[in-house]
Design an enzyme around this catalytic site. Structure first.
Site, mmCIF file in Angstrom:
data_model
loop_
_atom_site.group_PDB
_atom_site.id
_atom_site.type_symbol
_atom_site.label_atom_id
_atom_site.label_comp_id
_atom_site.label_asym_id
_atom_site.label_seq_id
_atom_site.Cartn_x
_atom_site.Cartn_y
_atom_site.Cartn_z
ATOM 1 N N ASP A 37 34.694 -24.869 -5.867
ATOM 2 C CA ASP A 37 34.752 -24.044 -4.667
ATOM 3 C C ASP A 37 35.289 -24.699 -3.420
ATOM 4 O O ASP A 37 35.707 -25.796 -3.502
ATOM 5 C CB ASP A 37 33.242 -23.579 -4.217
ATOM 6 N N ASP A 79 29.117 -17.432 -11.010
ATOM 7 C CA ASP A 79 28.325 -19.097 -10.989
ATOM 8 C C ASP A 79 26.919 -18.547 -9.821
ATOM 9 O O ASP A 79 27.052 -17.736 -9.297
ATOM 10 C CB ASP A 79 29.167 -19.833 -10.359
#
Length: 384
Positions: free
Chosen positions: A97, A275
């Protein structure tokens, strides 16, 4: 290490069933079957799991966290040590990320402006400056296969003018992230960069964000800024207005989601990637996910229960240990409790994703969705 020039990033849509999609993402480190759930390996580790175990559950990809890794051990050190795949002994696909969400939620004394965000580490108070360019640079040093643009994720609910300001800033940061990604040679290395749709809970801002991002040459597109406290029906409504505007020939990733029910309902609305820390965090706190719903092993009713969590599961954590033993481990605060329940939970999540992939392939996704929800509703009665 895999030769990164051999397998450029690509996405192939193999089958649809309603809005549900079955596909494959190809990265330099392997194929990711979609829809997919990515276990969260925040600090280059999926907590309480060996890398080989994570793979054996069926995971094709794990997530690493830019914010935590930039602070410790630093991206430069990971790069010197051969990159994140080598560092954490995971030779398969890794997504990182951007670090933006953690900066907003964890860091101290944040100051955000057009250039980026200045903050102090929650670990030692050291000062950092994270810009769209620096975020992509860090991810490039880590060597992740799938990277994310820096965006601003605001809490919901927020005033519409604040949601619009953050969405427009994220669009400008998306352009800068893309320039940096190409400058670092990401496409030539077979890596992918995803743009992130923002817009809070305001439908027309979500649509505008998705439309503007679709004009930029990203390898994939994400839906961000959800699962931040809003009810599930709000999240699903935002998906219903957003996914039709997202490019159909690129993967779609819903960030930070979620419960097994969230996954089912989001796949039904066209999402490919997920996720969430939920299955690993739950495992560390005595909660198991099974075909029969959630089982709280802290409850005293499990004290004398000789049954496993699921006798038919292929995961030994689910089939080879009694609920009484798991209850004992949880109550005794033994490390093995977290290890076994995390293993069980990740295995169940991957079992659920494989079930969805098979159902889409066979044109029976809606039946699978309804049956799975019905099994959860029956609870432990179905396990007797």
């Amino acid at each position: 290490m895999t030769n990164q020039t051999q397998k450029p990033f690509s996405f192939k849509l193999l089958k649809t069933d309603g809005l549900a999609r079955r596909g494959e993402i190809t990265t330099p480190h392997g194929t990711v079957r979609t829809p997919t759930f990515m276990p969260v390996g925040t600090q280059a580790t999926v907590k309480a799991m060996y890398p080989g175990q994570v793979r054996e559950t069926g995971a094709d990809v794990v997530l690493g966290n830019t914010y935590h890794l930039m602070l410790r051990p630093t991206a430069e050190r990971v790069d010197r040590l051969g990159g994140l795949h080598t560092f954490m002994n995971w030779p398969h696909t890794i997504l990182t990320d951007s670090g933006g969400f953690q900066v907003m939620s964890l860091a101290q004394l944040r100051k955000l402006d057009e250039d980026g965000v200045r903050f102090q580490s929650h670990i030692d108070g050291q000062k950092y400056h994270l810009t769209p360019e620096r975020s992509v640079e860090i991810q490039g040093l880590l060597g992740s296969d799938i990277q994310m643009q820096l965006d601003e994720c605001i809490k919901l609910p927020s005033p519409e003018e604040e949601v619009q300001r953050a969405m427009e800033l994220s669009l400008r940061w998306a352009e800068r992230s893309r320039v940096q990604f190409e400058k670092m040679g990401g496409p030539a290395k077979g890596q992918g960069l995803y743009g992130i749709v923002q817009g809070g809970d305001v439908p027309h801002l979500r649509v505008r964000s998705a439309e503007e991002l679709a004009k930029m040459p990203f390898e994939g597109y994400s839906v961000g800024g959800l699962a931040v406290g809003e009810p599930q029906d709000v999240m699903l409504k935002m998906l219903e207005v957003t996914t039709p505007v997202m490019p159909a020939d690129k993967p779609r990733y819903l960030m930070g989601v979620g419960t097994p029910d969230d996954l089912l309902e989001s796949v039904a609305r066209g999402i490919d990637q997920f996720d969430c820390v939920m299955p690993t965090r739950a495992g560390r706190h005595g909660l198991a996910y099974t075909r029969f719903g959630k089982v709280n092993l802290k409850n005293a009713r499990h004290m004398d229960d000789p049954r496993p969590l699921d006798a038919e599961s292929a995961c030994p954590a689910a089939s080879s240990y009694s609920r009484a033993y798991l209850h004992h481990l949880v109550r005794a605060n033994e490390a093995l409790a977290a290890m076994l329940l995390t293993w069980n939970n990740l295995a169940y999540y991957q079992f659920l994703m494989q079930g969805m992939r098979d159902a889409i392939d066979e044109g029976r996704f809606e039946y699978f969705r309804l049956k799975t929800k019905a099994d959860w509703a029956k609870g432990d009665i179905a396990a007797l």
